[in-house]
Design an enzyme around this catalytic site. Sequence first.
Site, short mmCIF file in Angstrom:
data_model
loop_
_atom_site.label_atom_id
_atom_site.label_comp_id
_atom_site.label_asym_id
_atom_site.label_seq_id
_atom_site.Cartn_x
_atom_site.Cartn_y
_atom_site.Cartn_z
N LYS A 102 -50.62 -31.62 82.50
CA LYS A 102 -49.45 -32.09 81.72
C LYS A 102 -48.20 -32.09 82.60
O LYS A 102 -47.45 -33.06 82.63
CB LYS A 102 -49.22 -31.15 80.54
CG LYS A 102 -47.85 -31.27 79.88
CD LYS A 102 -47.69 -30.37 78.67
CE LYS A 102 -47.25 -28.99 79.05
NZ LYS A 102 -45.78 -28.81 79.22
N ASN A 103 -48.00 -30.99 83.36
CA ASN A 103 -46.74 -30.83 84.10
C ASN A 103 -46.69 -31.60 85.41
O ASN A 103 -45.68 -31.58 86.10
CB ASN A 103 -46.46 -29.35 84.33
CG ASN A 103 -46.09 -28.65 83.03
OD1 ASN A 103 -45.90 -29.31 82.01
ND2 ASN A 103 -46.03 -27.34 83.04
N ARG B 97 -38.01 -31.03 77.05
CA ARG B 97 -37.09 -30.63 78.12
C ARG B 97 -37.30 -31.49 79.37
O ARG B 97 -36.35 -31.84 80.07
CB ARG B 97 -37.33 -29.17 78.44
CG ARG B 97 -36.62 -28.72 79.64
CD ARG B 97 -36.87 -27.28 79.96
NE ARG B 97 -36.35 -27.00 81.26
CZ ARG B 97 -35.05 -26.96 81.54
NH1 ARG B 97 -34.19 -27.14 80.57
NH2 ARG B 97 -34.64 -26.72 82.76
N CYS C 172 -34.99 -23.08 74.50
CA CYS C 172 -36.18 -22.93 73.66
C CYS C 172 -36.49 -21.43 73.58
O CYS C 172 -35.78 -20.61 74.15
CB CYS C 172 -37.34 -23.71 74.26
SG CYS C 172 -37.90 -23.04 75.80
N ARG D 46 -32.83 -22.05 79.54
CA ARG D 46 -33.26 -23.28 80.23
C ARG D 46 -32.06 -24.10 80.76
O ARG D 46 -31.85 -25.25 80.39
CB ARG D 46 -34.13 -24.16 79.33
CG ARG D 46 -35.25 -23.48 78.57
CD ARG D 46 -36.37 -22.89 79.41
NE ARG D 46 -37.13 -23.83 80.19
CZ ARG D 46 -38.23 -24.44 79.78
NH1 ARG D 46 -38.64 -24.26 78.57
NH2 ARG D 46 -38.88 -25.26 80.56
N ASP E 128 -46.65 -19.43 83.37
CA ASP E 128 -47.35 -20.15 82.29
C ASP E 128 -48.71 -19.55 81.97
O ASP E 128 -49.37 -19.99 81.03
CB ASP E 128 -47.52 -21.63 82.64
CG ASP E 128 -46.19 -22.36 82.61
OD1 ASP E 128 -46.14 -23.52 83.03
OD2 ASP E 128 -45.19 -21.74 82.19
N ARG F 181 -49.05 -29.54 72.09
CA ARG F 181 -48.13 -30.08 73.10
C ARG F 181 -48.79 -30.04 74.47
O ARG F 181 -48.56 -30.90 75.31
CB ARG F 181 -46.85 -29.25 73.16
CG ARG F 181 -45.99 -29.31 71.93
CD ARG F 181 -44.65 -28.69 72.18
NE ARG F 181 -44.01 -29.28 73.36
CZ ARG F 181 -42.76 -29.02 73.72
NH1 ARG F 181 -42.03 -28.17 73.01
NH2 ARG F 181 -42.22 -29.57 74.78
C1 EPZ Z 1 -41.34 -26.04 84.56
O1 EPZ Z 1 -40.18 -25.91 83.76
C2 EPZ Z 1 -42.52 -26.15 83.60
N1 EPZ Z 1 -42.35 -27.29 82.72
C3 EPZ Z 1 -42.63 -24.88 82.75
O2 EPZ Z 1 -43.82 -24.99 81.98
C4 EPZ Z 1 -42.78 -23.68 83.68
O3 EPZ Z 1 -42.80 -22.50 82.91
C5 EPZ Z 1 -41.59 -23.65 84.66
O4 EPZ Z 1 -41.52 -24.88 85.39
C6 EPZ Z 1 -41.72 -22.51 85.68
O5 EPZ Z 1 -42.91 -22.66 86.39
C7 EPZ Z 1 -42.66 -28.53 83.17
O6 EPZ Z 1 -43.03 -28.71 84.31
C8 EPZ Z 1 -42.53 -29.65 82.18
P1 EPZ Z 1 -37.71 -24.12 86.31
P2 EPZ Z 1 -38.71 -26.01 84.47
O7 EPZ Z 1 -36.57 -25.06 86.49
O8 EPZ Z 1 -38.78 -26.91 85.63
C9 EPZ Z 1 -34.00 -21.25 85.99
C10 EPZ Z 1 -45.14 -25.05 80.06
O9 EPZ Z 1 -45.52 -24.08 79.38
N2 EPZ Z 1 -33.20 -22.47 86.19
O10 EPZ Z 1 -38.69 -23.97 87.43
O11 EPZ Z 1 -37.74 -26.29 83.39
C11 EPZ Z 1 -34.74 -21.25 84.65
O12 EPZ Z 1 -33.91 -20.75 83.62
C12 EPZ Z 1 -43.70 -25.08 80.55
O13 EPZ Z 1 -45.85 -26.00 80.42
C13 EPZ Z 1 -31.85 -22.36 86.44
O14 EPZ Z 1 -31.29 -21.27 86.49
O15 EPZ Z 1 -38.51 -24.52 84.99
C14 EPZ Z 1 -35.90 -20.33 84.93
O16 EPZ Z 1 -35.49 -19.00 84.78
C15 EPZ Z 1 -42.86 -23.97 79.94
N3 EPZ Z 1 -31.12 -23.50 86.63
C16 EPZ Z 1 -36.22 -20.60 86.41
O17 EPZ Z 1 -35.05 -21.21 86.96
C17 EPZ Z 1 -31.70 -24.74 86.60
O18 EPZ Z 1 -30.99 -25.75 86.81
C18 EPZ Z 1 -37.39 -21.54 86.64
O19 EPZ Z 1 -37.14 -22.69 85.88
C19 EPZ Z 1 -33.09 -24.84 86.34
C20 EPZ Z 1 -33.82 -23.69 86.15
#
Ligand code: EPZ
Length: 430
Positions: A22-23, A93, A117, A122, A308, A400
């Site tokens: 999916k991702n 998202r 969420c 996020r 995840d 989802r």
């Molecule tokens: C991706 O989300 C995945 N989603 C998430 O999977 C996964 O949990 C996450 O990466 C971490 O591996 C998709 O790929 C669609 P991040 P993403 O930006 O990219 C912080 C699932 O279950 N952050 O890597 O949104 C954030 O708050 C989903 O399939 C900032 O501070 O995650 C988090 O603590 C849930 N500023 C950390 O970084 C930003 O601008 C990692 O987030 C962006 C993120």
Amino acid sequence: MDKFIIHGGRKLKGKVKVSGAKNAALPIMVASLLVDGKVTLRNVPDLRDIASIGEILRVLGMRVERTGATTVELENVDEKRVEAPYELVSTLRASVCTLGPLLAKRGRARVSMPGGCVIGVRPIDLHLKGLRALGARIEIKHGYIEARARRLKGTEIYLGGPYGSSVLGTANVMMAASLAEGETVIENAACEPEIQDLAHFLNRCGARIEGIGRPILVIRGVRKLHGADYRVIPDRIEAGTFLIAGAITRSRITVTNVRARHLAAFLDKMRSCGVEFARKGNSIEVIPPRRPNAVDLITLPYPGYPTDLQAQITAYLACAKGISLITEKIYPDRFMHVAELGRMGANIRKEGSSAIVRGVERLSGAPVMASDLRASAALVLAGLVAQGTTEVGRVYHIDRGYEKIEEKLNALGAKIERVWEKYPVRDAPQ
Ligand code: EPZ
């Protein structure tokens, strides 16, 4: 609204095939905004999130058609459409990733701010930092990101945040940089297999990305990207979820269509629990112990242990021999499953960004509530092994990210019924 009725205590046997990731499929579908010509994507799972991103891309002037069980065709039709509305973005998202491609290809974008969420706030500050560094003018007005750019210009960008690299932040900036003028270097880029897959797709379309899978990405911008026919990688999170389904029910099942290399940290941790794996080509057979050892675990960006798969292994460790300490370094609040597992007899206490899991002999079936995708999967896993019946409400969370999960588990010998929940349990009174 659907719910699952899970009859616990049944052994599983046989083989289960993992679907496409999916991702990986989500950002690759969004990347098609950058392309002149037709994109054919294969091994795309049939999930709610995939349908949602398809809807958003149609609103952005793309033809998006599922031409086969796992094949999707995409093509730009009307490039004047640059607005991704709140009612769609708030459901997914990943749609924030349309920003980079819209800016790079169409020069403008108006994308609703994605909400938070249950797993965390996020933020998207890293996305905006990267796109601004490439020369985009970005304002936040009335809940929308208003962005403009004549031609993006390559530069050097440090994209690490307080929790390390950002998966979709890296995707957004890498996609934008693919059509920028000159060279872009992204430091502290995400190395997740899904981001590697996105980079390989972009290169298949004529992009020039180097350092794929390493924390420093070098992207030399090109003028145009052409269409491609591309196969999405298997879903490592679904694979890990099924491997735990085998371990938690003490069943020797085989999971096929798996890239073990994408699961190194997970397999290593499961081996510490006492689980053995027999690998044959792209299949992995689970050889589970009667009861897992307790372990300590910290979630980290790839190649560390994936956040995840944190909820799912927590369900497994609920019946471990001893006390496990599970620490979330990515989403400190990602413990919605703890209270629900407690209803099933688990003894888990949340302490800040950690959970202390005191292993119990067994879990007992109970009505529980799904809250987010991976917490819901954890409740299904617990229901497989709990004594008696477990009802998991709001299974739309599971739909989802897991393709026909109850059909796949029932084919292994589980007994899960999907029923219509006439009077869904409301949110807990505030
Ligand atoms: C991706 O989300 C995945 N989603 C998430 O999977 C996964 O949990 C996450 O990466 C971490 O591996 C998709 O790929 C669609 P991040 P993403 O930006 O990219 C912080 C699932 O279950 N952050 O890597 O949104 C954030 O708050 C989903 O399939 C900032 O501070 O995650 C988090 O603590 C849930 N500023 C950390 O970084 C930003 O601008 C990692 O987030 C962006 C993120």
